[in-house]
Write a protein that holds these residues in place. Structure first.
Motif: not given
Length: 197
Positions: A160-164
């Motif tokens: 859902m977000v980067i970086p992950t």
């Protein structure tokens, strides 16, 4: 095409949110691994794992197997891990928080690359391949960059977000999940832990 645009818009919005939320949390240590992570039967390591999209991809869960082409034309598969843990990092070349942690991940690769598999998964479905290759080359990064051209792996891992970043042990169990950029200390701490250093 509409799906890729929608995914790209959601990812971009969440990257911006994560960037602002993580600026105050950068010194926070990663969560420790579960005490008794679930083990998978190695006899099925050659079989793809099927999970439903509703199952959370969290610490202690079995990682979803995938196979992607690298930017150099090789193909890497998660479950072909040579008995080593794996770092899976989802990123894009247009993402400032991703770029912030890249030099530290390169240093970790230089130190731990023989003990840990590095799967740097570029969101190629939402990134400019030419600009990504230029960014990697200009900065002298040598870790393997895998190309998620369809977005399927990104969706399977519920990014859902980067970086992950996911850290997966040799038995394909997720030991750490980090959303947002990692600090140098955080990377070093997790690397020491997963390599028993």
């Amino acid at each position: 095409m509409k799906r890729n645009i929608l995914i790209g818009a959601v990812v971009l919005l969440l990257v911006v949110i994560a960037f602002f939320l993580n600026t105050d949390k950068e010194k926070k240590e990663a969560s420790p691994p579960p005490e008794n992570p679930a083990q998978i039967d190695q006899s099925v390591a050659d079989e793809p794992v099927s999970k439903t999209k509703s199952e959370p991809i969290e610490e202690g869960a079995t990682a979803i197997d995938f196979e992607l082409e690298t930017r150099t034309g090789d193909t890497l598969r998660l479950y072909n891990n040579d008995g080593k843990p794996t770092l899976i990092n989802f990123w894009a070349s247009w993402c400032p928080p991703c770029k912030k942690e890249m030099p530290d991940l390169q240093k970790a690769y230089e130190i731990y690359g023989d003990k840990v598999n590095f799967f740097m998964v570029d969101l190629t479905f939402n990134d400019n391949l030419e600009k990504m290759n230029e960014y990697i080359d200009e900065n002298g990064f040598t870790f393997p960059v895998l190309l998620d051209k369809t977005g399927d792996v990104t969706m399977d891992y519920q990014v859902m977000v980067i970086p992950t970043t996911y850290f997966v042990d040799a038995d394909n169990v997720i030991t750490h999940k980090v959303m947002g950029p990692m600090t140098t200390e955080q990377i070093e701490s997790i690397m020491n832990e997963i390599t028993n250093g």
